[in-house]
Motif scaffolding. Structure first.
Motif, PDB file in Angstrom:
ATOM      1  N   GLY A 194       0.661  -1.313  -0.102  1.00  0.00           N
ATOM      2  CA  GLY A 194      -0.034   0.136   0.163  1.00  0.00           C
ATOM      3  C   GLY A 194       0.701   1.249  -0.094  1.00  0.00           C
ATOM      4  O   GLY A 194       0.393   2.349  -0.273  1.00  0.00           O
ATOM      5  N   SER A 195       2.195   1.365   0.148  1.00  0.00           N
ATOM      6  CA  SER A 195       2.686   2.232   0.269  1.00  0.00           C
ATOM      7  C   SER A 195       4.179   2.256   0.019  1.00  0.00           C
ATOM      8  O   SER A 195       4.759   1.101   0.401  1.00  0.00           O
ATOM      9  CB  SER A 195       2.703   3.260   1.605  1.00  0.00           C
ATOM     10  N   ALA A 196       4.924   3.168  -0.463  1.00  0.00           N
ATOM     11  CA  ALA A 196       6.465   3.061  -0.733  1.00  0.00           C
ATOM     12  C   ALA A 196       7.046   3.078   0.390  1.00  0.00           C
ATOM     13  O   ALA A 196       8.374   2.185   0.567  1.00  0.00           O
ATOM     14  CB  ALA A 196       6.794   4.329  -1.892  1.00  0.00           C
ATOM     15  N   ASP A 197       6.780   3.438   1.588  1.00  0.00           N
ATOM     16  CA  ASP A 197       7.513   3.213   2.748  1.00  0.00           C
ATOM     17  C   ASP A 197       7.513   1.974   3.189  1.00  0.00           C
ATOM     18  O   ASP A 197       8.497   1.418   3.856  1.00  0.00           O
ATOM     19  CB  ASP A 197       6.593   4.245   3.860  1.00  0.00           C
ATOM     20  N   ASP A 198       6.348   1.029   3.375  1.00  0.00           N
ATOM     21  CA  ASP A 198       6.244  -0.114   3.604  1.00  0.00           C
ATOM     22  C   ASP A 198       6.918  -1.053   2.491  1.00  0.00           C
ATOM     23  O   ASP A 198       7.646  -2.223   3.017  1.00  0.00           O
ATOM     24  CB  ASP A 198       4.730  -0.605   3.531  1.00  0.00           C
ATOM     25  N   VAL A 199       6.859  -0.598   1.181  1.00  0.00           N
ATOM     26  CA  VAL A 199       7.833  -1.530   0.523  1.00  0.00           C
ATOM     27  C   VAL A 199       9.315  -1.094   0.816  1.00  0.00           C
ATOM     28  O   VAL A 199      10.235  -2.303   0.851  1.00  0.00           O
ATOM     29  CB  VAL A 199       7.818  -0.798  -1.030  1.00  0.00           C
ATOM     30  N   ALA A 200       9.778  -0.120   1.251  1.00  0.00           N
ATOM     31  CA  ALA A 200      11.200   0.162   1.671  1.00  0.00           C
ATOM     32  C   ALA A 200      11.328  -0.831   3.063  1.00  0.00           C
ATOM     33  O   ALA A 200      12.555  -1.417   3.001  1.00  0.00           O
ATOM     34  CB  ALA A 200      11.310   1.608   1.969  1.00  0.00           C
ATOM     35  N   LEU A 201      10.476  -0.945   3.917  1.00  0.00           N
ATOM     36  CA  LEU A 201      10.592  -1.373   4.937  1.00  0.00           C
ATOM     37  C   LEU A 201      10.714  -2.988   4.845  1.00  0.00           C
ATOM     38  O   LEU A 201      11.625  -3.604   5.261  1.00  0.00           O
ATOM     39  CB  LEU A 201       9.429  -1.280   6.203  1.00  0.00           C
ATOM     40  N   ALA A 202       9.973  -3.456   4.028  1.00  0.00           N
ATOM     41  CA  ALA A 202       9.893  -5.036   3.539  1.00  0.00           C
ATOM     42  C   ALA A 202      11.335  -5.307   2.787  1.00  0.00           C
ATOM     43  O   ALA A 202      11.644  -6.532   3.171  1.00  0.00           O
ATOM     44  CB  ALA A 202       8.699  -5.210   2.552  1.00  0.00           C
ATOM     45  N   LEU A 203      11.661  -4.514   1.994  1.00  0.00           N
ATOM     46  CA  LEU A 203      12.733  -4.854   1.092  1.00  0.00           C
ATOM     47  C   LEU A 203      14.110  -4.814   1.855  1.00  0.00           C
ATOM     48  O   LEU A 203      15.008  -5.708   2.196  1.00  0.00           O
ATOM     49  CB  LEU A 203      13.111  -4.056  -0.030  1.00  0.00           C
ATOM     50  N   HIS A 204      13.934  -3.729   2.737  1.00  0.00           N
ATOM     51  CA  HIS A 204      14.934  -3.746   3.821  1.00  0.00           C
ATOM     52  C   HIS A 204      15.142  -4.794   4.820  1.00  0.00           C
ATOM     53  O   HIS A 204      16.403  -5.431   4.883  1.00  0.00           O
ATOM     54  CB  HIS A 204      15.132  -2.516   4.798  1.00  0.00           C
ATOM     55  N   GLY A 205      14.050  -5.576   5.401  1.00  0.00           N
ATOM     56  CA  GLY A 205      13.866  -6.495   6.127  1.00  0.00           C
ATOM     57  C   GLY A 205      14.472  -7.617   5.353  1.00  0.00           C
ATOM     58  O   GLY A 205      15.178  -8.610   6.086  1.00  0.00           O
ATOM     59  N   LEU A 206      13.879  -7.721   4.229  1.00  0.00           N
ATOM     60  CA  LEU A 206      14.317  -8.921   3.447  1.00  0.00           C
ATOM     61  C   LEU A 206      15.931  -9.167   3.399  1.00  0.00           C
ATOM     62  O   LEU A 206      16.480 -10.101   3.466  1.00  0.00           O
ATOM     63  CB  LEU A 206      13.632  -9.030   2.160  1.00  0.00           C
ATOM     64  N   VAL A 207      16.329  -8.108   2.745  1.00  0.00           N
ATOM     65  CA  VAL A 207      17.867  -7.798   2.600  1.00  0.00           C
ATOM     66  C   VAL A 207      18.670  -8.464   3.817  1.00  0.00           C
ATOM     67  O   VAL A 207      19.649  -9.134   3.575  1.00  0.00           O
ATOM     68  CB  VAL A 207      18.227  -6.638   1.983  1.00  0.00           C
ATOM     69  N   GLY A 208      18.269  -7.729   4.981  1.00  0.00           N
ATOM     70  CA  GLY A 208      18.955  -8.069   6.132  1.00  0.00           C
ATOM     71  C   GLY A 208      18.805  -9.541   6.537  1.00  0.00           C
ATOM     72  O   GLY A 208      19.839 -10.064   7.032  1.00  0.00           O
ATOM     73  N   ALA A 209      17.826 -10.010   6.417  1.00  0.00           N
ATOM     74  CA  ALA A 209      17.479 -11.369   6.815  1.00  0.00           C
ATOM     75  C   ALA A 209      18.209 -12.252   6.066  1.00  0.00           C
ATOM     76  O   ALA A 209      18.992 -13.272   6.640  1.00  0.00           O
ATOM     77  CB  ALA A 209      16.002 -11.741   6.880  1.00  0.00           C
ATOM     78  N   VAL A 210      17.982 -12.345   4.779  1.00  0.00           N
ATOM     79  CA  VAL A 210      18.848 -13.205   3.797  1.00  0.00           C
ATOM     80  C   VAL A 210      20.211 -13.175   3.899  1.00  0.00           C
ATOM     81  O   VAL A 210      20.872 -14.086   3.941  1.00  0.00           O
ATOM     82  CB  VAL A 210      18.185 -13.160   2.612  1.00  0.00           C
ATOM     83  N   CYS A 211      20.930 -11.863   3.674  1.00  0.00           N
ATOM     84  CA  CYS A 211      22.289 -11.621   3.833  1.00  0.00           C
ATOM     85  C   CYS A 211      22.867 -12.240   5.107  1.00  0.00           C
ATOM     86  O   CYS A 211      23.756 -12.770   5.181  1.00  0.00           O
ATOM     87  CB  CYS A 211      22.400 -10.296   3.585  1.00  0.00           C
ATOM     88  N   ARG A 212      22.371 -11.852   6.240  1.00  0.00           N
ATOM     89  CA  ARG A 212      22.786 -12.292   7.598  1.00  0.00           C
ATOM     90  C   ARG A 212      22.671 -13.938   7.746  1.00  0.00           C
ATOM     91  O   ARG A 212      23.668 -14.666   8.084  1.00  0.00           O
ATOM     92  CB  ARG A 212      22.456 -11.480   8.767  1.00  0.00           C
ATOM     93  N   ALA A 213      21.446 -14.309   7.475  1.00  0.00           N
ATOM     94  CA  ALA A 213      21.427 -15.902   7.778  1.00  0.00           C
ATOM     95  C   ALA A 213      22.477 -16.580   6.743  1.00  0.00           C
ATOM     96  O   ALA A 213      22.921 -17.548   7.153  1.00  0.00           O
ATOM     97  CB  ALA A 213      20.059 -16.138   7.183  1.00  0.00           C
ATOM     98  N   ALA A 214      22.410 -16.007   5.459  1.00  0.00           N
ATOM     99  CA  ALA A 214      23.214 -16.718   4.496  1.00  0.00           C
ATOM    100  C   ALA A 214      24.692 -16.680   5.108  1.00  0.00           C
ATOM    101  O   ALA A 214      25.461 -17.676   5.024  1.00  0.00           O
ATOM    102  CB  ALA A 214      23.091 -16.284   3.222  1.00  0.00           C
ATOM    103  N   ALA A 215      25.117 -15.627   5.401  1.00  0.00           N
ATOM    104  CA  ALA A 215      26.448 -15.367   5.958  1.00  0.00           C
ATOM    105  C   ALA A 215      26.898 -16.293   7.106  1.00  0.00           C
ATOM    106  O   ALA A 215      27.941 -16.912   7.081  1.00  0.00           O
ATOM    107  CB  ALA A 215      26.683 -13.908   6.259  1.00  0.00           C
TER     108      ALA A 215
END
Length: 380
Positions: A194-215
């Motif tokens: 529904g909003s670009a703010d929430d898109v940014a939060l979702a993408l940021h959470g996704l990047v942090g989660a997968v990069c840190r877990a994979a590392a």
């Protein structure tokens, strides 16, 4: 109704000692603090993980900051599936020679693992996932990842402040990137959230989660391949080892022995019981994959790193192997993390000329189960 076994004090002050003492004792649920329960019985863990709202409420790291987002809901499932496909696509587009070059660059620089590996993953697949992201925006994401990694080990007030600043800048960078683009990924997220703010939060959470877990999964696997064991002191060097087991088996075994998502959480939202133990709203369940994965009734030599066991997994293992959770709220990046780690391991010949020197010897049982800190170094 029964009462949970009470274990006051020991779990919070020294998690590893407490967990190793409890491994294999067949106690399915124990209270370690008023209103706080550690759950390790396979049936109880799956029952709690199946709930996302009532009586057990889930929060997803990827979307936890997006208001009204319920993990596993009809609204979230299509978006999670689309994100998982996009992660797979982005990673498969990375040439093997780029992976080899990135591993060699990091090793030559003597960068500390696992933190530096988070940035390696961002460099490798971020250019595919976020085409056209500015250098400044990419740096903001790298700073946010570094802040998250630092909080695993030193959670001081100053570090938390710096972390909030870094994460805010990372969110803003992705907001600017997504707001002006019409590719399928940001558009699909905007339609769902529904909003670009929430898109940014979702993408940021996704990047942090997968990069840190994979590392962390990669670091754990390489350390175990090289013979690391609990108690190995700082200053020890771990030389390259000859490994013959398939990379996929080694990743699965590393996640069994040292599951990065070692403690999954559910909040009790309605009066209920679990395993005959009465629970009230506000209680917290901590579902312990570390103990689940070391059940001696399923795993032979449960404390040993034996990738060969995955050539013919033991009967009943599926109920007692949940490195990414279970059910509709399971981790969106699970497939990505396993496949990405196996692919990097296939390129890990780039590390054959490097020892790993242990800098901080103890694993950290934080939000993720972080391995010891090591640095690649040339022998001698």
């Amino acid at each position: 109704m029964r009462q949970a076994v009470a274990e006051p004090g020991t779990f919070l002050t020294d998690p590893l000692t407490a967990l190793d003492r409890w491994a294999g004792d067949e106690v399915p649920i124990r209270r370690f603090e008023p209103g706080r329960y550690l759950v390790s019985g396979a049936e109880l863990v799956r029952t709690a993980l199946a709930g996302t709202t009532t009586p057990f409420e889930a929060k997803a790291a990827t979307f936890g900051a997006v208001a009204g987002w319920v993990p596993g809901s009809d609204r979230s499932r299509p978006v999670n599936a689309a994100l998982a496909r996009e992660l797979d696509r982005a990673w498969q587009a990375v040439p093997a020679e780029r992976i080899t070059a990135e591993l060699r660059r990091s090793a030559e620089a003597g960068e500390a693992w696992p933190g530096a590996l988070s940035t390696c993953y961002l460099r490798l697949f971020g250019e595919q996932l976020f085409p056209g992201l500015t250098p400044r925006a990419r740096q903001a994401l790298q700073d946010a990842l570094a802040a998250s990694d630092g909080l695993d080990r030193t959670n001081t007030a100053l570090r938390r402040l710096r972390g909030r600043i870094a994460h805010s800048r990372g969110d803003a960078a992705l907001h600017r990137w997504a707001a002006g683009r019409a590719e399928a990924l940001p558009e699909a997220l905007r339609a769902a959230l529904g909003s670009a703010d929430d898109v940014a939060l979702a993408l940021h959470g996704l990047v942090g989660a997968v990069c840190r877990a994979a590392a962390m999964v990669l670091a754990w696997t390489v350390l175990l391949d090289r013979g690391w064991r609990p108690g190995t002191p700082a200053g020890t060097t771990l030389p390259p080892a000859r490994v013959t087991e398939p990379a996929a088996h080694r990743v699965r075994e590393a996640l069994r022995l040292w599951p990065v998502a070692w403690l999954l959480s559910r909040k009790v939202t309605a009066a209920t019981e679990l395993g005959g133990v009465p629970l009230v709203p506000g209680d917290r369940l901590y579902l312990c994959t570390y103990l689940l994965h070391r059940d001696p009734g399923v795993w032979s030599e449960p404390g040993e790193y034996l990738p060969c066991r995955w050539a013919a997994p033991p009967e009943g293992h599926k109920a007692r192997y949940l490195p990414y959770g279970f059910g509709s709220a399971a981790c969106v990046g699970s497939r990505f993390v396993n496949q990405a780690t196996a692919r990097v391991l296939d390129c890990a010949g780039a590390l054959d000329g490097f020892d790993l020197r242990i800098m901080e010897p103890e694993p950290v049982f934080g939000a993720l189960l972080a391995p010891p800190v090591v640095r690649p170094a040339r022998p001698g």
